[in-house]
Design a protein around this motif. Structure first.
Motif, mmCIF file in Angstrom:
data_model
loop_
_atom_site.group_PDB
_atom_site.id
_atom_site.type_symbol
_atom_site.label_atom_id
_atom_site.label_comp_id
_atom_site.label_asym_id
_atom_site.label_seq_id
_atom_site.Cartn_x
_atom_site.Cartn_y
_atom_site.Cartn_z
ATOM 1 N N GLY A 323 0.801 -1.228 0.000
ATOM 2 C CA GLY A 323 0.000 0.000 0.000
ATOM 3 C C GLY A 323 0.827 1.268 0.000
ATOM 4 N N VAL A 324 2.161 1.137 0.065
ATOM 5 C CA VAL A 324 3.070 2.287 0.037
ATOM 6 C C VAL A 324 3.861 2.239 -1.269
ATOM 7 N N HIS A 325 3.946 3.375 -1.962
ATOM 8 C CA HIS A 325 4.712 3.438 -3.214
ATOM 9 C C HIS A 325 6.096 3.993 -2.900
ATOM 10 N N VAL A 326 7.078 3.118 -2.814
ATOM 11 C CA VAL A 326 8.451 3.526 -2.497
ATOM 12 C C VAL A 326 9.144 3.991 -3.773
ATOM 13 N N VAL A 327 9.940 5.058 -3.669
ATOM 14 C CA VAL A 327 10.653 5.580 -4.836
ATOM 15 C C VAL A 327 12.163 5.354 -4.759
ATOM 16 N N SER A 328 12.697 5.213 -3.540
ATOM 17 C CA SER A 328 14.139 4.955 -3.429
ATOM 18 C C SER A 328 14.476 4.395 -2.060
ATOM 19 N N VAL A 329 15.632 3.720 -1.992
ATOM 20 C CA VAL A 329 16.144 3.183 -0.731
ATOM 21 C C VAL A 329 17.634 3.468 -0.654
ATOM 22 N N ALA A 330 18.164 3.494 0.564
ATOM 23 C CA ALA A 330 19.596 3.667 0.791
ATOM 24 C C ALA A 330 20.054 2.604 1.772
#
Length: 485
Positions: A323-330
């Motif tokens: 349900g969450v639209h993630v755009v980037s990770v580190a």
């Protein structure tokens, strides 16, 4: 014939020409806001019928159209785009600023001094400026591509490639090796080739002191690279992921623990179309175009986000982001940070020294929203050893975790203090930061004016100053003029 000496006021320009100018995709959200405030032609409803009545002004409508053309915004489901619009106060100009800031921070930042991208390795710094690459800091195993016998680069020094006309579009640096994506979409690597992490197969364990083309990917156009601990991820234009190097924990994502001497494709059906990759010391992460996050490799410190410390040999979706639209990770050493399409920040993994920003030092087994940043629109997240830094859409920087010799930028704190909740980095307040990267004990930022600033440890000249003195306050890192030869 028209009288060329007679000037026209802005109000006398044909309305369709004004719309064309506004939609040129050369103006930022801030530019549009300025136009709206300074000129009644842009800020009011004086031109009837040229834009729908539900928009406040011509500029508001132009910002909406530019948002609609943005690839990230176009990929969002309606609930995510509506949430972003509401988070931005129903202001399309701020939505546009958010989207443009996301792009600037993750790719090439367009500054008044040229296009730039910054990245930091463990004890070194790499900078792209107008397609040329510069480096400074510690040079173990040739990671800075300066040839044999050069242990340090005391100031930013240009990296030379086999073909002088080559232009670089993306870089990644880890402890001992680095990777470069060219505008031609070819990939070069250098540094320690332990476990063939540089992708040159036949040279297992041999250091590579100058950038070398990854022949196995010569016919595979790439757009992004991520260097981990003796392994490398390559992201192609088609959204496919290739990996090579050590695979003790399954960090290559092939369903086994067999090292790969040359890049090997991770099965597409495991993830879909990938838009961003990240590599930790022994784990990997991938974000897809539909906002899902996949992790694989070592499950230590709960860095995979599945609620357990089990290794994953193949990409596995992090279900906590449903349900969450993630755009980037580190990926840091022992924790991970995620950013979603509404500018919210999530952390998980080892909470030692407050690296997760939840007000304590507790571990988080799955992604948890950082509540102290809910009032801000984050556009970039970066992390390294026990610390996290977050860039927000107005150009401010927030940090939390271990000060690490001053690498959090809080000049009023000791070099080993802990910051358990997010705080704004006051020493950067006078600058509009558009990109940030943090190494083991140092941090470097790029401003919208093209100024490069660094703070933290400089014992290995990673801040581009030969004095070896660390800096609690940001200091200018001088970018040399491009070598014409």
């Amino acid at each position: 014939m028209a009288d060329h000496d007679q000037s026209l006021s802005l109000q006398e320009l044909p309305p369709h020409l004004i719309i064309e100018i506004l939609n040129s995709n050369r103006l930022s959200g801030t530019d549009l806001a300025f136009l709206e405030q300074s000129c009644k032609t842009f800020g009011g409803r004086s031109i009837h019928g040229l834009f729908p009545p539900n928009f406040r002004s011509m500029v508001d409508f132009a910002a909406f159209q530019l948002c609609s053309l943005n690839p990230l915004f176009a990929s969002l489901p309606s609930n995510a785009s509506n949430e972003l619009f509401n988070r931005c106060g129903a202001n399309w100009k701020r939505v546009l600023r958010f989207l443009q800031s996301i792009k600037q921070s993750s790719n090439m930042a367009e500054t008044s001094s040229g296009n730039m991208q910054i990245t930091t390795g463990r004890y070194h710094t790499l900078l792209i400026k107008d397609s040329s690459v510069y480096c400074c800091g510690f040079n173990p195993y040739g990671v800075l591509a300066q040839g044999h016998g050069i242990p340090f680069c005391n100031a930013l020094t240009q990296i030379n490639f086999p073909i002088s006309s080559i232009k670089v579009s993306h870089i990644s640096a880890s402890h001992n090796h680095a990777a470069f994506v060219m505008k031609s979409r070819e990939v070069f690597t250098c540094g320690s080739n332990s476990y063939s992490c540089c992708g040159h197969g036949e040279e297992v364990g041999q250091s590579i002191f100058r950038p070398k083309l990854v022949e196995a990917l010569k016919e595979v156009p790439c757009k992004q690279v991520a260097t981990g601990g003796s392994f490398t991820l390559f992201l192609t234009e088609k959204g496919q992921v290739y990996t090579c190097g050590i695979n003790t924990h399954g960090q290559l994502g092939h369903g086994d623990t067999v090292a790969e001497p040359i890049p090997k494709l991770v099965h597409e059906e495991d993830m879909g179309c990938v838009v961003q990759i990240a590599a930790g010391p022994s784990f990997s992460l991938a974000v897809t175009d539909d906002g899902k996050v996949y992790s694989f490799g070592s499950g230590s410190n709960f860095c995979l986000g599945h609620g357990q410390q089990q290794n994953e040999l193949q990409p596995r979706e992090i279900e906590a982001f449903n349900g969450v639209h993630v755009v980037s990770v580190a990926a840091a050493d022992e924790h991970v940070v995620g950013l979603d399409s509404s500018g919210f920040v999530y952390t998980w993994g080892n909470g030692y020294c407050g690296a997760l920003g939840h007000g304590d030092e507790s571990d988080m087994m799955t992604p948890e929203l950082v509540h102290s940043l809910k009032g801000h629109l984050a556009v970039q997240v970066c992390a390294r050893k026990r610390k996290t830094l977050v860039l927000v859409d107005d150009g401010s920087v927030y940090g939390f975790g271990w000060m690490g010799f001053g690498s959090l930028g809080f000049s009023d704190k000791g070099s080993s203090d802990k910051v358990l909740k997010s705080q704004v980095v006051e020493s950067l307040r006078g600058h509009h930061v558009c990109q940030i990267s943090t190494g083991m004990y140092h941090t470097v930022v790029v401003t919208n004016k093209g100024i490069v600033l660094g703070f933290g440890d400089n014992e290995r000249t990673q801040l581009g100053h030969g004095s070896l003195k660390g800096f609690l306050n940001p200091i200018d890192i001088i970018v040399p003029e491009k070598d014409p030869y």
